[in-house]
Design an enzyme around this catalytic site. Structure first.
Site, mmCIF file in Angstrom:
data_model
loop_
_atom_site.group_PDB
_atom_site.id
_atom_site.type_symbol
_atom_site.label_atom_id
_atom_site.label_comp_id
_atom_site.label_asym_id
_atom_site.label_seq_id
_atom_site.Cartn_x
_atom_site.Cartn_y
_atom_site.Cartn_z
ATOM 1 N N GLY A 1 -3.038 1.585 -8.139
ATOM 2 C CA GLY A 1 -4.494 1.447 -8.245
ATOM 3 C C GLY A 1 -5.204 2.787 -8.323
ATOM 4 O O GLY A 1 -6.167 2.955 -9.077
ATOM 5 N N ARG B 1 20.936 -1.029 -2.606
ATOM 6 C CA ARG B 1 20.415 -1.513 -1.325
ATOM 7 C C ARG B 1 20.854 -2.922 -0.962
ATOM 8 O O ARG B 1 21.237 -3.194 0.174
ATOM 9 C CB ARG B 1 18.898 -1.475 -1.360
ATOM 10 C CG ARG B 1 18.410 -0.075 -1.429
ATOM 11 C CD ARG B 1 16.927 0.005 -1.556
ATOM 12 N NE ARG B 1 16.563 1.412 -1.548
ATOM 13 C CZ ARG B 1 15.335 1.850 -1.730
ATOM 14 N NH1 ARG B 1 14.345 1.003 -1.949
ATOM 15 N NH2 ARG B 1 15.090 3.139 -1.689
#
Ligand SMILES: Cc1cc2nc3c(=O)[nH]c(=O)nc-3n(C[C@H](O)[C@H](O)[C@H](O)COP(=O)(O)OP(=O)(O)OC[C@H]3O[C@@H](n4cnc5c(N)ncnc54)[C@H](O)[C@@H]3O)c2cc1C
Ligand code: SF4
Ligand code: FES
Lengths: 255, 646
Positions: B54, B339
């Site tokens: 943003g 991960r």
């Protein structure tokens, strides 16, 4: 070994909003694990207060790992509490003793009005950055990142300065409520890097002017800011900013 | 029992340009309609969120000349959760000359995502990544450098080249401050207005287009209507649905969920990343879990005692009685296995009784060998701040005893469905960064979220949003418009309803309970029966929430209990969708592991014929079955293959 759990007396500043006078209130809290963080201790208090139908203590926080700069309170008169280079959210209860009395207050500074309880308005910091704490480069303008090598020591020093988390502890710790450490950290970072050099004079003049306009106090070199700073921002930055400022004023009067 | 038997359709248009993958983005940019420079100032754009996505978007749109309103929950845009990212950001600069290329970054990311992401988006991401490093450097981001002054890289999981740029253990902080400073420069230029301490509670839709938002001013409780020509959502991930996660406390699903309820499809909500290296939990009061950056696995070795319930101190356990299980099972990637794989392997060891610490829910991450090889100083210069943080939280010193780590919820690959333009199924509503679903498939590789957030914000949305603005006409509207009023009443109504319950349990207690359900049944390992139980339990808890919630204080003030309650209310609805999606996906891929679908040696088993699609869900009402829309995925450039890190 200290107690696995401790009992505490908390003396906390309560103030419903900026318009009303605040005052201290005392709370007893029992059985707090020494592994809990300081903010988790306040969470426990707040859950108890809500259960009793009382208003919980408002405080700012987000990351809870010492990087966002959102948390911050005076703990027994010290900004962010007793630990070195530690934010309030990273302070843990193993640092306290059974039956300790802990006084908790908001940052106190004219430039940081209280919003509620321990929450203050630090938007003055945003306005200081808006005054010039950036490099004027539009998206898409940049040349390859390796075009300009940056000596490692400059990069390291810039990184040291850039680590400021904008928490405001420096202001809260200073008897003059000066924002020199915060402002100088940004001025230094950008002055140390080649990309920030072309605007350095104008930048420091504008940021310092804004700082004064926002009613931060002046710096009398007491060093309390550095001692309170959780990010290890050094007073060297203030010295560098003073040199930058001097250079800039000389240049601007010359032209 | 109402388990979703989803209805299925194929109405999604992903707007992927034709042609070879290398040319798609250029072609797209060429085909996009442009807004004339002098007309840009006539358009108003709302950007919700000031994280990497943003912040970058709002700054760049301001630079282009649009009028931007930028919103965030925190007291300053600089505090968005992106600030907490530690390890680094990827780009295929190939400065280390170790064989990297755009193609390899693309390939690694598609494979790392276990073939559940969209090839075209990932390729574009790899293409623009290099520009990000240039841009950030020019902003004054002090990336690590070699003695000669040139940029330095390190390695991250799921890659065999060194392509991660970093600023000590504070990369997110530095990148975010770079974006924030660019944003404040636009504030000073009068192109951006900042609305901090605001929470978006609804989106305004007029003639089928997003035209504004409703916010609550968190200091005064005032409800505000903001009108614009387009709305950009960059509101981050929803990992906090699990209560304990590595996310900041303010991270939430509210903005995305409220848009979903207004028609934006939600894609792959069950794709959640559980990060292998977090500090294990220590007690019931715990409010968050702290990540220890994956970069530590460059030098730290993961192990457990070979003997079950071996409770000798780590240093007394000789090497031949230690099981370095990642190195054993994945010899070519070793401790740098991706991960999802590393997390599940840790869980497996703990489930078998090899876990350490009082809870048995932890494994060691040991720096003994690195310290012996390189010296304490070298280790300190790379990881000093992480070791310091670990010591502060646990009281243990990792220079002398191994760290104890355990997986925790960290990142959400799922998010609002977007097309190649990053537009959701509501025209004029865009989603960027962690809030969308597009680039990471079923598992995100380390150092690629920062890359994606900035790619979306600096280099994609500034082009694609213009197309929407140039192609449509925008009727002038005011706050009196029926749609604005309706959205305002909707937002107010929800708050009033929350305020009026008058029960006995706090929002936090409800949140903890919900998180417990998700962790137990929609965590690292999922089963059909478990997911059905989860849905039932979530529905039950949701009814209790609306009967027994306790709030103190009032709306017209700073009220953190009320804020929290609003977010928990949305999680109560959203959690059901997570479980529904997980139930629908009868395969294991990336972070989504269904026990029914695994190989003999416990590896994930994908079912490409049936599930090589994006599951985009359409809202049909709370407690109602959502409709499933499938976007079929095509793998023309990285052929579908079983992912192996052995
Ligand atoms: C501890 C940690 C370490 C990480 N390390 C790495 C790393 O090394 N490398 C990497 O690539 N990735 C890393 N990640 C992931 C990465 O940081 C995030 O995915 C990324 O920063 C998300 O950016 P964003 O801009 O999408 O959202 P965020 O940064 O989460 O920003 C969200 C913004 O939206 C605002 N907002 C949210 N809801 C509302 C609302 N309703 N109304 C108004 N505003 C709202 C918030 O105020 C905030 O400004 C890490 C994540 C964590 C948790
Ligand atoms: S200089 Fe230190 S104390 Fe001041 S705002 Fe920055 S981090 Fe906080
Ligand atoms: S809550 Fe982020 S620094 Fe303390």
């Amino acid at each position: 070994m200290s107690h696995e759990t401790i009992n505490l007396t908390l003396k906390i500043w309560r103030q419903p909003n900026a318009e009303v006078e605040g005052r201290f209130e005392e709370y007893k809290l029992e059985g707090v694990s020494t592994h809990a963080s300081f903010l988790e201790m306040l969470d426990i208090l707040n859950d108890e207060l809500i259960e009793e139908g009382k208003e919980p203590v408002a405080f700012d926080h987000d990351c809870r790992e010492g990087i966002c700069g959102m948390c911050g309170m005076m703990i027994n008169g010290q900004a962010h509490g007793p630990d070195n280079e530690t934010t309030t959210c990273q302070l843990h209860m193993r640092r306290f003793q059974h039956n300790d009395k802990i006084t908790i207050e908001p940052w106190r500074a004219t430039a940081f009005p209280v919003i509620k309880d321990l929450v203050v308005d630090r938007s003055a910091f945003d306005r200081i950055i808006t005054a010039g704490g950036y490099v004027s480069v539009n998206t898409g303008n940049a040349p390859d990142a390796n075009t300009i090598p940056i000596p490692r020591k400059d990069q390291q020093k810039a990184m040291d300065a850039a680590s400021c988390i904008g928490c405001g502890a420096c202001v809260a710790a200073c008897k003059n409520a000066s924002a020199m450490l915060f402002t100088s950290a940004k001025v230094s970072q950008l002055a140390l890097l080649p990309h920030g050099k072309s605007e350095r004079g104008e930048r420091v003049l504008k940021m310092v002017a804004k700082m004064d306009e926002e009613k931060f106090g002046s710096c009398t070199n007491t060093g309390e800011c550095e001692a309170a700073c959780p990010a290890g921002i050094s007073l060297d930055n203030i010295a560098r900013m003073n040199r930058e400022y001097l250079k800039a004023t000389l240049c601007s009067t010359e032209s | 029992m109402a388990i979703a038997e989803p209805s299925i359709s194929n109405i999604l248009d992903s707007k992927i340009p034709d042609g070879p993958i290398e040319d798609k983005w250029d072609k797209c940019k060429f085909d996009l309609k442009l807004v004339n420079p002098s007309n840009k100032r006539k358009f108003n754009i709302i950007v919700v969120g000031t994280g990497l996505a943003g912040g970058a978007a709002a700054a760049t749109l301001g630079e282009l000349g649009y009028n931007v309103k930028s919103f965030c929950i925190q007291d300053s845009p600089r505090r968005a959760h992106s600030i907490a990212a530690q390890g680094g950001i990827n780009a295929a600069k190939n400065y280390p000359n170790d064989g990297d290329s755009i193609w390899r970054l693309f390939y690694d990311t598609v494979k790392g995502g276990d073939f559940r992401s969209r090839e075209a988006n990932v390729y574009r991401l790899a293409q623009v990544a290099n520009n990000i490093i240039d841009q950030c450097t020019a902003q004054g981001v002090p990336f690590a450098r070699e003695y000669g002054g040139y940029l330095m890289n390190r390695s991250f999981g799921g890659a065999q080249v060194s392509r991660t740029f970093y600023c000590r253990g504070q990369t997110g902080q530095q990148l975010l401050l770079g974006a924030y400073q660019s944003l404040m420069r636009q504030v000073s230029a009068g192109k951006v207005n900042i609305y901090s301490r605001r929470e978006m509670l609804d989106v305004i839709i007029i003639d089928g287009k997003a035209r504004g938002i409703i916010t609550r001013n968190l200091v005064t409780g005032e409800f505000e209507t903001h009108i614009a020509d387009a709305v950009v959502l960059a509101t981050g991930g929803y990992g906090n649905a699990w209560y304990l996660s590595t996310n900041g406390n303010g991270s939430n699903v509210t903005a995305a969920w409220r848009c979903h309820k207004k028609g934006a499809f939600f894609a792959n909500p069950c794709f959640t990343q559980i990060h292998p290296t977090c500090i294990p939990r220590s007690g019931d009061y715990q409010s968050k879990l702290t990540l220890m950056s994956e970069s530590l696995r460059n030098d730290g070795r993961v192990w457990v005692p070979k003997r079950k319930d071996d409770n000798r101190p780590a240093k007394d356990i000789p090497d031949n009685e230690r099981d370095y299980y990642l190195e054993r099972r994945y010899p070519s990637f070793g401790n740098l296995a991706p991960r999802d794989i590393a997390s599940r392997a840790a869980k497996l060891e703990c489930d078998k009784g090899h876990g350490v610490n009082d809870t048995g829910q932890a494994v060691y991450l040991d720096f003994r060998d690195a310290i012996a090889r390189d010296g304490e100083d070298v280790v300190r210069s790379k990881y000093g701040n992480l070791f310091h943080m670990y010591k502060k939280i646990t009281g243990d010193d990792p220079y002398h005893v191994p760290m104890q780590i355990y997986p925790a919820v960290h990142y959400t690959m799922g998010g609002l469905w977007v097309d190649y333009h990053l537009q959701t199924t509501i025209p004029g509503l865009y989603a960027l960064g962690e809030a969308n679903f597009s680039d990471h498939g079923a598992n995100r590789l380390g150092a690629s979220a920062l890359m994606q957030g900035l790619a979306d914000g600096y280099f994609v949305i500034p082009y694609t949003i213009g197309d929407h603005l140039a192609r449509h006409s925008f009727e002038k509207i005011t706050e009196d418009h029926d749609a604005c009023r309706e959205a305002l009443e909707n937002a107010k109504g929800r708050v009033n309803k929350i305020m009026s319950i008058g029960g006995n349990r706090t929002p936090n207690q409800f949140h903890k309970e919900l998180g417990g359900i998700l962790w137990d049944y929609v965590g690292m390992e999922r089963t059909k029966a478990g997911l059905e139980t989860a849905i039932e339990k979530v529905q039950g808890l949701r009814s209790e929430f609306w009967e027994d919630l306790k709030i103190v204080g009032k709306n017209e003030e700073l009220n953190q209990v009320l804020e929290k309650a609003g977010r928990v209310a949305d999680y109560m609805e959203f959690a059901e969708l997570i479980a529904t999606d997980a139930l629908n996906r009868e395969e294991s891929c990336g972070g989504h592991f269904r026990s029914e679908h695994q190989t003999a040696d416990n590896e994930a088993m994908r079912h490409d014929d049936e599930f090589a699609y994006v599951a985009a869900w359409e809202f049909n009402g709370v407690g109602e079955k959502p409709s499933l829309h499938k976007e079929q995925l095509e793998f023309k450039n990285v052929p579908l293959a079983t992912r192996s890190y052995k």
